[in-house]
Write a protein that holds these residues in place. Structure first.
Motif, mmCIF file in Angstrom:
data_model
loop_
_atom_site.group_PDB
_atom_site.id
_atom_site.type_symbol
_atom_site.label_atom_id
_atom_site.label_comp_id
_atom_site.label_asym_id
_atom_site.label_seq_id
_atom_site.Cartn_x
_atom_site.Cartn_y
_atom_site.Cartn_z
ATOM 1 N N ILE A 39 -2.890 -3.558 23.192
ATOM 2 C CA ILE A 39 -2.947 -5.021 23.239
ATOM 3 C C ILE A 39 -3.011 -5.619 21.831
ATOM 4 O O ILE A 39 -2.429 -6.669 21.563
ATOM 5 N N GLU A 40 -3.686 -4.936 20.918
ATOM 6 C CA GLU A 40 -3.739 -5.420 19.532
ATOM 7 C C GLU A 40 -2.388 -5.246 18.848
ATOM 8 O O GLU A 40 -1.977 -6.101 18.056
ATOM 9 N N ILE A 41 -1.698 -4.154 19.147
ATOM 10 C CA ILE A 41 -0.352 -3.961 18.599
ATOM 11 C C ILE A 41 0.562 -5.077 19.089
ATOM 12 O O ILE A 41 1.329 -5.658 18.314
ATOM 13 N N ILE A 42 0.455 -5.404 20.360
ATOM 14 C CA ILE A 42 1.266 -6.499 20.917
ATOM 15 C C ILE A 42 0.907 -7.820 20.255
ATOM 16 O O ILE A 42 1.795 -8.599 19.891
ATOM 17 N N ASP A 43 -0.382 -8.088 20.077
ATOM 18 C CA ASP A 43 -0.803 -9.330 19.419
ATOM 19 C C ASP A 43 -0.252 -9.415 18.000
ATOM 20 O O ASP A 43 0.256 -10.460 17.584
ATOM 21 N N ILE A 44 -0.349 -8.320 17.250
ATOM 22 C CA ILE A 44 0.176 -8.296 15.879
ATOM 23 C C ILE A 44 1.683 -8.510 15.898
ATOM 24 O O ILE A 44 2.216 -9.286 15.099
ATOM 25 N N ALA A 45 2.366 -7.833 16.815
ATOM 26 C CA ALA A 45 3.823 -7.983 16.918
ATOM 27 C C ALA A 45 4.196 -9.437 17.171
ATOM 28 O O ALA A 45 5.132 -9.957 16.551
ATOM 29 N N GLU A 46 3.470 -10.089 18.049
ATOM 30 C CA GLU A 46 3.794 -11.481 18.359
ATOM 31 C C GLU A 46 3.426 -12.421 17.213
ATOM 32 O O GLU A 46 4.188 -13.325 16.892
ATOM 33 N N GLN A 47 2.279 -12.194 16.591
ATOM 34 C CA GLN A 47 1.867 -13.053 15.472
ATOM 35 C C GLN A 47 2.837 -12.938 14.297
ATOM 36 O O GLN A 47 3.139 -13.925 13.630
ATOM 37 N N GLN A 48 3.337 -11.723 14.064
ATOM 38 C CA GLN A 48 4.208 -11.478 12.914
ATOM 39 C C GLN A 48 5.688 -11.406 13.291
ATOM 40 O O GLN A 48 6.526 -11.092 12.453
ATOM 41 N N GLN A 49 5.982 -11.697 14.545
ATOM 42 C CA GLN A 49 7.346 -11.657 15.074
ATOM 43 C C GLN A 49 8.011 -10.303 14.815
ATOM 44 O O GLN A 49 9.116 -10.205 14.281
#
Length: 117
Positions: A39-49
């Protein structure tokens, strides 16, 4: 394009993506390294596109249920040497980039690039 390479994949892929002109990081570059929760990887991916590149089927389930992360590339080659993985990815990388411009979920097998609509 920006990528985040998941823990099951070799860090060397970061350099493959960078050498092709893209921004790439590995989960080893994150504070929790390879223990970073999905979930943190997904959050980082979305925040940083960033596009998540993984072998982990859990990301597929999450994508199907929630459409997160926004962009996902699944490496579905089974057990494979790093050398063989690079031999598959290098020639297909331009097609991956082109497909990600209009698609959200791709799968790379030993034989093909599959675009999931």
């Amino acid at each position: 394009m920006k990528f985040i390479i998941d823990a099951q994949l070799p860090r060397k892929l970061v350099f493959l993506f960078r050498n092709a002109g893209h921004d790439a990081i590995h989960t080893l570059d994150l504070p929790q390294k390879n223990t970073t929760p999905d979930i943190e990887i997904i959050d980082i991916a979305e925040q940083q596109q960033r596009v998540v590149v993984t072998k982990d089927a859990d990301f597929v389930e999450t994508f199907i249920l929630t459409q997160r992360p926004a962009k996902l590339v699944v490496i579905a080659t089974g057990n494979i040497s790093n050398f063989e993985l690079e031999k598959i990815l290098i020639p297909v990388l331009p097609a991956i980039i082109a497909a990600l411009e209009v698609n959200s979920y791709l799968e790379v097998t030993r034989q093909a690039l599959i675009i999931h609509a």
